[in-house]
Design an enzyme around this catalytic site. Structure first.
Site, mmCIF file in Angstrom:
data_model
loop_
_atom_site.group_PDB
_atom_site.id
_atom_site.type_symbol
_atom_site.label_atom_id
_atom_site.label_comp_id
_atom_site.label_asym_id
_atom_site.label_seq_id
_atom_site.Cartn_x
_atom_site.Cartn_y
_atom_site.Cartn_z
ATOM 1 N N ASN A 191 0.857 -1.184 0.000
ATOM 2 C CA ASN A 191 0.000 0.000 0.000
ATOM 3 C C ASN A 191 0.894 1.235 0.000
ATOM 4 O O ASN A 191 1.356 1.691 1.043
ATOM 5 C CB ASN A 191 -0.917 -0.007 1.226
ATOM 6 N N GLU A 192 1.141 1.738 -1.181
ATOM 7 C CA GLU A 192 2.075 2.846 -1.342
ATOM 8 C C GLU A 192 1.412 4.163 -0.941
ATOM 9 O O GLU A 192 0.182 4.222 -0.767
ATOM 10 C CB GLU A 192 2.543 2.902 -2.801
ATOM 11 N N PRO A 193 2.212 5.239 -0.779
ATOM 12 C CA PRO A 193 1.655 6.544 -0.420
ATOM 13 C C PRO A 193 0.450 6.890 -1.292
ATOM 14 O O PRO A 193 0.459 6.666 -2.503
ATOM 15 C CB PRO A 193 2.822 7.502 -0.681
ATOM 16 N N THR A 204 10.361 2.061 -3.759
ATOM 17 C CA THR A 204 10.187 0.623 -3.521
ATOM 18 C C THR A 204 10.887 -0.167 -4.625
ATOM 19 O O THR A 204 11.560 -1.178 -4.364
ATOM 20 C CB THR A 204 8.676 0.278 -3.499
#
Ligand code: F6R
Length: 642
Positions: A164-166, A183
């Site tokens: 769950n990236e920014p 990442t």
């Protein structure tokens, strides 16, 4: 758990996620594994299944090691365990060495009695049109077994949990997501190059994770300290999805010392509550105050102390004037231009002994260039000041050489053979063989033996060139090629008896007065840490030898980090000329110049990192009010055997 006076209840003032700091990643992992095992046993008794949410990456591996150990040695059974992995790269074949399926089998599933049908990992082979439906069913499956009992999490440097990236929403569910560029960079070394990292992944959502009954989030090493601090002490923000965990009622953040270093409790513990003013703590506080107020130590006043939460110092230790002088002198005494000791000088306040005037010195370099990158100036001084300096290159460093370099050198050997011939050696086909094996290789696949050897020899040649430039004879260069490293992969074997034996034999042979070692203490899997463990284990085995009484071990830091100023025990200043010579020695490592194979996320070349770091140390000394130097290399003494 670290039971320092720093652990106190009023952390909540700053920390919004319950946090435990442990002495090491291993101890923390055992803590998490025990909780998981206890729950499995408890639910087993009730005839219930345990549902675990699992993570991959470097963080949870020691939790899995411990669970495997408990299964093998204590009979812990996983027959009633159901697992859901957080994520999988997309696209990804399950039998690829990069897949999380492969990872989970390697670290956990192949070693326990879990039923294969109870394992769930997002499918990286799906057609794009089927992904949505798959994700929906993944959620349903979790619900159908009653939800996750325990979720294990690592944290990415972007602040992601799962992938769950920014920008991810607090209520997000399992879905396809584009990976953040940081990442991708972090994954690059595992994939042998940024271009091979998949751009997408299927991940459980933040909402899915937050539905778990209990969550362990873990982080190890100084590289995570910044994001850990923001997650624990900052406000909840979609920019750092891990901060959503602040809303969970039963979450614990498990840290080692290094990853907790930027928390208020570690950086400025006197602001969290009353503390014991040990020498070390006082030094830390005075250095902090001086930096914070941008005032040299000797100019700090009583008001400065009391206005910045350090009233205790004035009452417990004494007036600013006395404290300032005491700490100033302590730091002053760390500076020496004589890293091997200054002959015929009073050494009461010097970091090193004057006797013997000519010392035998053994520098351990984990990779073939760490010696000159991290302590090249000190290396040069030790040689110039007449000490008998040896260097031990602990690993071959062969994975960090580009394929085309290996082809170039094979070509050289073959051409040389064609022109002059070699007696008894069949090298005429080397070039063709090497080229063919490299052509057929997929990213991340292990090199052929010939290619590995050539790559290792390229790095060996560079190390020799650097040593000759610094001025040590060939017989003082020792190439250990420790076996733990020789997997041909980014992942190395654990340290073994042979690694320790090789290290012990060399130390025994040289009987050094000084050992220098790369002291990167916090990276649990890195080559530096394993190399250091080999040295420590060897020294412990040798501790009763008579000559060991005269053997001091100094730790230097790798290319990225420097010791905290309050920890430095020897600071060796470098003149502009020495800085230049050091740089030239680093330049001998041509395979690592311009663009190394494993650059990490730092765009600077190694010589630039070394330059910046040593100049920065000199600047901090200058800012504290000490003498101004061009650059400084810093060391901490390892005193366990004293
Ligand atoms: C892995 C995962 C990621 C990692 C994170 C930290 O399944 O979902 O969130 O936990 O990227 O990775 P490491 O542990 O390798 O630092």
């Amino acid at each position: 758990m670290t039971s320092s006076p720093l652990i106190r209840p009023d952390f909540e003032k700053f920390e919004k996620i319950p946090t435990k700091v442990f002495e090491s990643a291993k101890i923390a992992s055992i803590y998490a594994a025990k909780e998981i095992a206890d729950l499995i046993k408890e639910k087993d008794k009730k005839g219930e299944q345990t549902v675990l949410g699992l993570a991959t990456g470097s963080t949870p591996t020691q939790v899995y090691d411990e669970l495997v150990r408990m299964h093998k040695e204590e009979g812990l059974s996983f027959k009633n365990v159901v697992t859901f992995n957080l994520d999988e790269y997309y696209p990804m074949e399950p039998d690829s060495i990069h897949s999380y399926v492969h990872f989970m089998n390697e670290y956990l599933f192949d070693h326990i009695d879990i039923q294969r049908e109870n394992i769930h990992i997002p499918d990286g082979t799906l057609d794009r049109n089927d992904v949505y439906e798959f994700c929906r069913q993944y959620e349903e499956k979790i619900e159908a077994v009653g939800g996750l009992d325990i979720q294990v999490l690592g944290i990415g440097r972007t602040g992601h949990v799962g992938f769950n990236e920014p920008g991810s929403a607090e209520t997000s569910k399992t879905r396809l997501i584009a990976l953040d560029s940081l990442t991708i960079l972090d994954a690059a070394s595992g994939f042998f190059g940024v271009e091979n990292v998949p751009r997408r992944a299927i991940t459980m959502g933040v909402g899915t994770i937050l539905n778990a009954d209990r969550i362990f989030i873990m982080a190890w090493g100084e590289g995570k300290a910044g994001i850990v601090q923001q997650t624990i002490e900052g406000d909840i923000t979609p920019q750092i999805p891990a901060t959503y965990l602040q809303d969970h009622a039963n979450v614990e953040f498990l840290l080692d010392d290094a990853s907790s270093a930027k928390l208020t409790r570690s950086l400025t513990p006197w602001l969290v509550g009353p503390i014991e003013w040990t020498d070390q703590m006082l030094k830390k506080a005075v250095v902090w105050l001086s930096k914070h107020l941008q005032k040299p130590i000797l100019k700090l006043t009583d008001e400065d102390y009391s206005e910045n939460g350090m009233n205790d110092v004035l009452t417990d230790i004494g007036r600013a004037y006395n404290v300032n002088i005491r700490i100033f002198n302590e730091i002053q005494h760390t500076i020496t231009g004589w890293p091997g000791g200054k002959p015929n000088a009073d050494d009461t306040y010097r970091p090193e002994r004057k006797e013997p005037a000519k010392k035998r010195v053994l520098i351990f370099s984990p990779h073939p260039d760490d010696d000159v990158i991290s302590m090249g100036g000190t290396f040069i001084r030790l040689v110039d000041q007449g000490h008998e300096v040896h260097v031990a290159y602990q690993t071959s460093g062969n994975i960090a050489v580009f394929d085309d370099e290996a082809i170039r050198f094979a070509d050289f050997v073959t051409d040389y053979h064609d022109q002059f011939g070699f007696e008894n050696v069949e090298t005429s086909k080397l070039f063709d063989e090497v080229r063919a094996s490299i052509k057929d290789k997929k990213p991340g696949e292990v090199d052929s033996d010939a290619v590995k050897t050539i790559k290792g020899l390229i790095r060996r040649g560079e190390a020799k060139a650097a040593c000759r430039y610094v001025g040590i004879p060939d017989e003082n260069m020792h190439f250990q090629d420790l076996p733990f490293y020789e997997t041909g992969k980014v992942r190395k074997n654990p340290i073994g008896p042979e690694d320790i034996e090789i290290t012990k034999n060399l130390i025994q042979e040289i009987k050094p007065h000084q050992i220098y070692a790369a002291g990167d203490l916090s990276d649990p899997h890195g080559t530096h840490r394993v190399c250091l463990d080999a040295i420590f284990a060897a020294l412990r085995e040798l501790k009763d030898e008579e000559w060991m009484k005269d053997c001091w071990t100094w730790l230097y830091r790798g290319a990225w980090q420097e010791w905290d100023i309050e920890d430095i025990e020897m600071a060796v200043p470098l003149s502009p000329e020495e800085t230049d010579r050091k740089r030239r020695a680093i330049f001998k490592h041509q395979s690592q110049k311009d663009r190394p194979l494993f650059p990490g996320t730092d765009k600077r070349e190694f010589w630039q990192r070394a330059d910046d770091r040593t100049r920065n140390t000199a600047r901090i000394y200058d800012d504290l009010g000490l003498a101004e130097y061009e650059a400084m290399e810093a060391f901490v003494r390892w005193k366990e055997l004293d």
